[in-house]
Design an enzyme around this catalytic site. Sequence first.
Site, PDB file in Angstrom:
ATOM      1  N   SER A  58       0.801  -1.228   0.000  1.00 19.80           N
ATOM      2  CA  SER A  58       0.000   0.000   0.000  1.00 19.80           C
ATOM      3  C   SER A  58       0.835   1.280   0.000  1.00 19.80           C
ATOM      4  CB  SER A  58      -0.946   0.009   1.208  1.00 19.80           C
ATOM      5  OG  SER A  58      -0.217   0.041   2.412  1.00 19.80           O
ATOM      6  N   LYS A  79      -6.860   3.862   8.306  1.00 20.69           N
ATOM      7  CA  LYS A  79      -5.937   4.837   7.715  1.00 20.69           C
ATOM      8  C   LYS A  79      -6.551   6.238   7.695  1.00 20.69           C
ATOM      9  CE  LYS A  79      -3.531   1.400   4.889  1.00 20.69           C
ATOM     10  NZ  LYS A  79      -3.267   0.872   3.544  1.00 20.69           N
TER      11      LYS A  79
END
Length: 836
Positions: free
Chosen positions: A691, A734
């Site tokens: 990611s 996140k």
Amino acid sequence: MFFNKDDGKGPPGSKRRSVPLLPLRDIIVFPHMVSQLFVGRERSINALDAAMARDKDIFLAAQKNAKTNEPTPDDVFAVGTLGTVMQLLRLPDGTVKVLVEGKRRARVKRFAQTDEFFVVEVEEIAEAWPRGVEVEALMRSAQAAFELYVKLNKKVQPEVLMSVQTIDDPARLSDTIVANLPTIKLADRQQLLETEDACKRLERLHELMQSEIEILQVEKKIRSRVKKQMEKTQKEYYLNEQMQAIQKELGGGERDEFKNEIQEIEETLKTKRLAAEASAKVKKELKKLKMMHPTSAEATVVRNYIDWIIALPWYEKTEERYDLAAAEEILEEDHYGLKKIKERILEYLAVQALTKKLKGPVLCFVGPPGVGKTSLAKSIARATGRKFVRLSLGGVRDEAEIRGHRRTYIGAMPGKLVQSLRKVGTNNPVFLLDEVDKMSTDFRGDPAAALLEVLDPEQNHSFNDHYLDLDYDLSDVMFITTANTLSGIPIPLQDRMEIIQLSGYTEFEKLNIAVKYLVPRQRKECGLDEVPLTITETALRTIIHHYTREAGVRSLEREIASISRKVARQVVAEGKEKPIEVTGKDVPKFLGVPKFRVGKKEEHDEIGLTNGLSVTSNGGGELLACEVAVVAGKGKLVITGLLEKGMEESAQAAMSYVRSRAETLGLEADFYQKVDVHVHFPEFVRKDGPSAGVTMATSLASALIKVPVKRDLAMTGEITLRGRVMPIGGVKEKLLAAHRSGITLVILPKDNRKDLREVPRRVLKATRIVLVEHMDDVLREALCLPVPEALFGPARERWEYRDGELVVIPAEARPRGDAPLPPQAPPAPEPAPLPQ
């Protein structure tokens, strides 16, 4: 009254006489037989009186039915015995005791009188027999058979046998023998009495004696066998009594205790409902136990085995509650959030309420430590009205822990499953198998393989424990397993469970849990219920940010408990009246120097420094800074920061993308041969996953073209060699980390738009979210370029979230002569709006 012995009406040579008749019940008097009779009927007594008044002769004939009290001529047999009254004695109760002797056979010709008593006209039956060897042989056979009969039947006196041996008259012999055979039936006796031929009578008598002898021989065998058994039993009883006496002398009464225990088990079996197989097994083992000595080792093993079977809840169930409103209230009261799990439990209860029969579901809660997996199982038990039992599987490496040991082993016991069910006392509890991912395997077997049967609703109705060796029904048990990661659970075991993921708590959730549950609990445990104590929201946020770093709330509760203890000490010293308020500034006084720092955005836009987003091992999200330095060199790419293999490969893919776009970015075609590039991620924590691909690509582009990256921006996404941005996981965590760090712009892959439904509404409103499909769109947003179109050309259609609402920005027209744009994916369908 006169009796004529012969009226002259019979045939020549026959003797006819009129005599009183005495009807007999259940007895036949034969010629030459002396019999004692008790007479009670009035007519019979009158007949005896009449006989005594004349010549004492009387006709003795049996009744056809002994129950007839007032017989008629048809109720009496025609053939009887003409006898003589030898003695008559009147008894005080009115009855008469009479001794009669049979003389000759006679047949009734007619009834002369029937009013006060019967007077009958009888004809004597003349007996004749031939003389010869055959008759002699027949007599000897009858005498031999009678001798054997006397030996077998002890009721016949030996003197009778001696008198029989001296008789040489076949007629008298047959009558004497039959008179001394008490076992011959009345009908057979009457038949012998009516048989005129003495030889035929002997033949018939011999047949009857042979059949009686066979019966007596069988009876003798039976008596002998029973006697031996009784002697053995008496011997055992005698020895046991001696043993008991010896044990009492030695001070022990174990045998009595043993008998009492067996009696208790038998009483329990009368009331305890067992499965058919279990009941048969217990009875068999109990029978075996009765024959054992109480001090033998085998008796202890059998007794323990019976105790285990009886103690198990074969059919004992707790009544379930189907009140969905009450269940929902309990779940909300015990836990904050966890919407998916609460919905699943309520669905189960709804189906149960409609069907009243449902195979117990097998749920698997997977999530980081401290998020409430175990306590949630307890709440489910409380909401459904079932009992709760917990079995920790952490460190279990022996298959026998699940299935038990066979009884052949010393100290064998059932498995933990059966032990837990015995402890809880019901066969439909909520059964928590904790830490199912922490089991291990060694030479003793694989406990995870043993759980395959337990957790399969199609098989667990006949779970077979090695110790019990009986099928036990687990289908009513509601199994719940917990794990921190799925990687430790074998795939076949995962397939049998409904897996529900529990993510770490967000900052808002932790704050609510602290206010609703943790602070009140610690106040109560520390005795601060009556103290005016206030822990402000700012103080709780400070504890969450600077003193804990976890997915759950265990450390948060420990820190709140530490503050409560220090407040309790202060209260003891200063008194309860003074109000106490703990604010954010006061937290360091109670807990000391902050343990963690919160990731914050930079103060200035920096070249080669980009904010990435990651999910930590404890389930939370945080900012992940990516730094890139470019120095003169020979084309070396160095990647540092305790990175795993996957992250290093993402860095190489990012570098290849930048090289492929060198012309667009204004770089020389061979720029990479003249410089060394160093990519670094600060903080000594292991990092892995794809990611951070867009983050590394942005830092590389920024460092190479010397353009800073916006400081209030963070990004996440996987990059391909062609620059496509691929979806990633952990979007909720996140975005929460970005919001906590003051980031106002977040770049996400377009395919992750579906995950925004799980993000709290307040975070969506406070953050601008740009959804991208290509790396060029990322650089257009991230780099501080005065005119991005100069490098990347006109912008294409973009999707953004502003104030929590989706905004679609149409593509700009492309000026003539510009460099061509990278290939664009076909337009996606208009998305459905997010829930409010």
